[in-house]
Design a protein around this motif. Structure first.
Motif, PDB file in Angstrom:
ATOM      1  N   ASP A 230       1.059  -1.342  -0.049  1.00  0.00           N
ATOM      2  CA  ASP A 230      -0.317  -0.607   0.336  1.00  0.00           C
ATOM      3  C   ASP A 230       1.176   1.085   0.014  1.00  0.00           C
ATOM      4  O   ASP A 230       0.893   2.044   1.075  1.00  0.00           O
ATOM      5  CB  ASP A 230      -1.056   0.120   0.977  1.00  0.00           C
ATOM      6  CG  ASP A 230      -2.323   1.080   1.532  1.00  0.00           C
ATOM      7  OD1 ASP A 230      -1.879   2.049   0.670  1.00  0.00           O
ATOM      8  OD2 ASP A 230      -3.089   1.344   2.151  1.00  0.00           O
ATOM      9  N   TYR A 231       1.342   1.400  -1.002  1.00  0.00           N
ATOM     10  CA  TYR A 231       2.283   2.961  -1.433  1.00  0.00           C
ATOM     11  C   TYR A 231       1.563   4.114  -1.348  1.00  0.00           C
ATOM     12  O   TYR A 231       2.814   4.533  -0.499  1.00  0.00           O
ATOM     13  CB  TYR A 231       3.429   2.257  -2.370  1.00  0.00           C
ATOM     14  CG  TYR A 231       3.611   1.238  -2.125  1.00  0.00           C
ATOM     15  CD1 TYR A 231       4.913   0.257  -1.406  1.00  0.00           C
ATOM     16  CD2 TYR A 231       3.699   0.246  -4.281  1.00  0.00           C
ATOM     17  CE1 TYR A 231       5.451  -0.884  -1.846  1.00  0.00           C
ATOM     18  CE2 TYR A 231       4.258  -0.958  -4.068  1.00  0.00           C
ATOM     19  CZ  TYR A 231       5.000  -1.176  -3.070  1.00  0.00           C
ATOM     20  OH  TYR A 231       5.540  -3.279  -2.912  1.00  0.00           O
ATOM     21  N   ALA A 232       0.620   4.289  -1.273  1.00  0.00           N
ATOM     22  CA  ALA A 232       0.022   5.655  -1.405  1.00  0.00           C
ATOM     23  C   ALA A 232       0.012   6.719  -0.216  1.00  0.00           C
ATOM     24  O   ALA A 232       0.730   6.937   0.391  1.00  0.00           O
ATOM     25  CB  ALA A 232      -0.521   5.857  -2.341  1.00  0.00           C
ATOM     26  N   ASP A 233      -0.829   4.880   0.683  1.00  0.00           N
ATOM     27  CA  ASP A 233      -0.714   5.768   2.727  1.00  0.00           C
ATOM     28  C   ASP A 233       0.803   5.412   2.512  1.00  0.00           C
ATOM     29  O   ASP A 233       1.026   6.404   4.219  1.00  0.00           O
ATOM     30  CB  ASP A 233      -1.782   4.359   2.677  1.00  0.00           C
ATOM     31  CG  ASP A 233      -3.409   4.285   2.575  1.00  0.00           C
ATOM     32  OD1 ASP A 233      -3.538   5.032   1.631  1.00  0.00           O
ATOM     33  OD2 ASP A 233      -3.715   2.979   2.570  1.00  0.00           O
ATOM     34  N   ALA A 361       8.312   4.784  -1.329  1.00  0.00           N
ATOM     35  CA  ALA A 361       7.276   4.692  -1.817  1.00  0.00           C
ATOM     36  C   ALA A 361       6.463   5.153  -2.383  1.00  0.00           C
ATOM     37  O   ALA A 361       5.769   4.924  -3.252  1.00  0.00           O
ATOM     38  CB  ALA A 361       5.986   5.043  -0.053  1.00  0.00           C
ATOM     39  N   ARG A 364       7.343   3.788  -6.395  1.00  0.00           N
ATOM     40  CA  ARG A 364       6.549   2.857  -6.286  1.00  0.00           C
ATOM     41  C   ARG A 364       4.853   3.471  -6.323  1.00  0.00           C
ATOM     42  O   ARG A 364       3.934   2.494  -6.845  1.00  0.00           O
ATOM     43  CB  ARG A 364       6.523   1.535  -4.961  1.00  0.00           C
ATOM     44  CG  ARG A 364       7.759   1.482  -5.072  1.00  0.00           C
ATOM     45  CD  ARG A 364       7.788   0.493  -3.758  1.00  0.00           C
ATOM     46  NE  ARG A 364       9.161  -0.312  -4.222  1.00  0.00           N
ATOM     47  CZ  ARG A 364       9.756  -1.580  -4.730  1.00  0.00           C
ATOM     48  NH1 ARG A 364       9.106  -1.933  -5.569  1.00  0.00           N
ATOM     49  NH2 ARG A 364      11.037  -1.288  -4.378  1.00  0.00           N
ATOM     50  N   ALA A 365       4.536   4.280  -5.761  1.00  0.00           N
ATOM     51  CA  ALA A 365       2.970   5.181  -5.660  1.00  0.00           C
ATOM     52  C   ALA A 365       2.520   5.832  -7.572  1.00  0.00           C
ATOM     53  O   ALA A 365       2.093   6.217  -7.665  1.00  0.00           O
ATOM     54  CB  ALA A 365       3.042   5.666  -4.975  1.00  0.00           C
ATOM     55  N   GLY A 367       4.480   8.942  -7.858  1.00  0.00           N
ATOM     56  CA  GLY A 367       4.741  10.464  -6.753  1.00  0.00           C
ATOM     57  C   GLY A 367       5.330  11.053  -7.814  1.00  0.00           C
ATOM     58  O   GLY A 367       5.794  10.534  -8.525  1.00  0.00           O
TER      59      GLY A 367
END
Length: 468
Positions: A230-233, A361, A364-365, A367
């Motif tokens: 859960d990379y965004a969180d 993160a 991976r998301a 961003g």
């Protein structure tokens, strides 16, 4: 499992109600101790912290070797100074160390369960202010930490559809409830997240950094989210810790290990040594620089990784005469010196890890790449690095993720296993390229110890690729 019960009872009484972790026990008698009020709840909680620090009752020393050394062995950066252990060759079944975290972590979980059950049964009126919820939060953090480490070491954490999860213990173990089957990976994550969410919501915001705070809970949750994918969180949570917590990166990271220890504002959760621990001949830092019968060393791979890095000068010492091609690992103790309270301090979570997990993160998301680069370069700057050519030349996201991994290995090897987990989050082809001894993902995890199948025949199947 009977031993686990006895160990927990012992550690309920080797503490004082004001949480003096360094205080030696006044009385070894434990019969009749129960959780009756806030006073006895605090005593019981302190017993959980003793299990977290893995205090050896005989020597009264914390023993975090299997947190510091074993993952570094698996990643190829640390080793045994008198001959390679199986873990160094990713031969997990042939290692003398891979079975040891199992008992340590279940001792911790069992102690936490005792507190959760005992404190949960008491009236809220038995506690001042919000202390009941805070005690439960600290205990549930410890249960989450234990189960997550077990899932990471002995379960297929990387496959949420797998049946090979953790053996989840939510009750204090007695002879009547020893028998239990392992859970699936998803069930394991569900319980772990339930516990850590409670800890995050209810732990005190301000605590001494050798006790669990809400920020320590957030740091553990960050690790869990990264393994879960859960990379965004995870990116959001990392930013929350970096911008909202009271912690600060150490200006010179060497000072944290050599002069400040738990006094550093970077430490989110550390392990406080026991009284007189530095004078005990067989303490851990004496096993990094010869002074005890064991010797844990840096391998050539770590020295090579640090080539041109200012940290090489103080992390890597002289060549080990007993095993050429290995070197004294000096992260905790300078060559030619004796153990101190600071050299005996261990670190479960510090802010450097949050920065690096945040950078990973974000990437991976999908961003903001520049935000990830800024986090990465900030960590490097505090390590004394001024040349960012390798980071600037990273063209693709995978290239930059590799640079984050390299910095994670440089920064965190020998602490609490993040050099190993960061490697395993890379694509399998990259893992094989970096660590050719890994031929199959089955080598990501350890075999469940044989004794578990003898004591708990309902456990289920051994991990794939291993024999019961």
């Amino acid at each position: 499992m009977k031993k686990i019960v006895l160990l927990f009872i012992l550690f309920l009484t080797v503490t004082s109600c004001n949480k003096e972790l360094g205080k030696l026990p006044d009385n070894a008698k434990v019969e009749g101790n129960t959780i009756l009020d806030q006073h006895t709840s605090e005593i019981a909680l302190n017993g959980v912290y003793y299990r977290f620090a893995n205090v050896d009752a005989g020597s009264n020393t914390t023993t975090w070797r299997d947190h510091e050394v074993l993952p570094g062995m698996c990643a190829g950066f640390l080793g045994y100074g008198y001959g390679a252990d199986g873990a160094e060759e990713n031969d997990n079944a042939g290692s003398g160390y891979t079975s040891l975290p199992w008992t340590q972590l279940y001792n911790l979980i069992n102690a936490a369960n005792g507190v959760i059950k005992g404190v949960g049964a008491l009236s809220d009126n038995a506690f001042t202010n919000n202390r009941k919820q805070e005690i439960l939060a600290e205990a549930r953090f410890m249960r989450a930490y234990g189960h997550f480490k077990l899932l990471s070491l002995y379960g297929e954490w990387y496959d949420k559809s797998s049946a090979y999860g953790a053996l989840l213990r939510t009750d204090f173990v007695t002879t009547s409830n020893v028998l239990k089957a392992r859970s699936t990976v998803q069930e394991s994550y569900d319980l772990i997240m339930e516990d850590i969410n409670y800890a995050e919501a209810n732990a005190a915001a301000e605590m001494a950094n050798y006790y669990v705070s809400k920020w320590a809970a957030k740091a553990l949750k960050l690790r869990i989210l990264m393994s879960y994918g859960d990379y965004a969180d995870a990116a959001t949570l990392a930013n929350e810790i970096i911008t909202g917590s009271p912690y600060q990166l150490e200006a010179n990271v060497k000072d944290l290990f050599y002069s400040k220890g738990l006094a550093s504002k970077e430490v989110i959760l550390g392990i406080q040594p026991q009284q007189n621990q530095s004078s005990y001949y067989y303490n851990l830092s004496s096993q990094y620089y010869p002074g005890a019968s064991a010797l844990f060393v840096a391998k050539q791979a770590l020295k090579d990784l640090l080539a041109g890095d200012p940290r090489q000068g103080w992390l890597i010492g002289s060549e080990n005469a007993y095993l050429p091609g290995t070197y004294y690992f000096l992260k905790y103790i300078a060559e030619g010196t004796k153990a101190t309270t600071i050299s005996e301090t261990a670190y479960a979570f510090r802010l450097t890890e949050v920065y690096l997990l945040g950078a990973e993160a974000i990437l991976r998301a999908g961003g903001d790449r520049q935000a990830a680069v800024t986090l990465l370069k900030t960590v490097m700057q505090h390590a004394g690095i001024t040349d960012y050519t390798a980071v600037d030349n990273a063209v693709t996201t995978d290239d930059l993720l590799l640079q984050v991994y390299y910095e994670t290995a440089k920064s965190l090897t020998g602490e609490d296993g993040q050099e190993w987990m960061a490697l395993l989050r890379l694509p399998f082809a990259t893992v094989q390229q970096l660590r050719p001894l890994i031929k199959d993902k089955l080598q990501y995890i350890f075999p469940v110890p044989h004794n578990e199948f003898l004591q708990n025949p309902l456990f289920g199947e051994q991990n794939k690729g291993y024999q019961k």
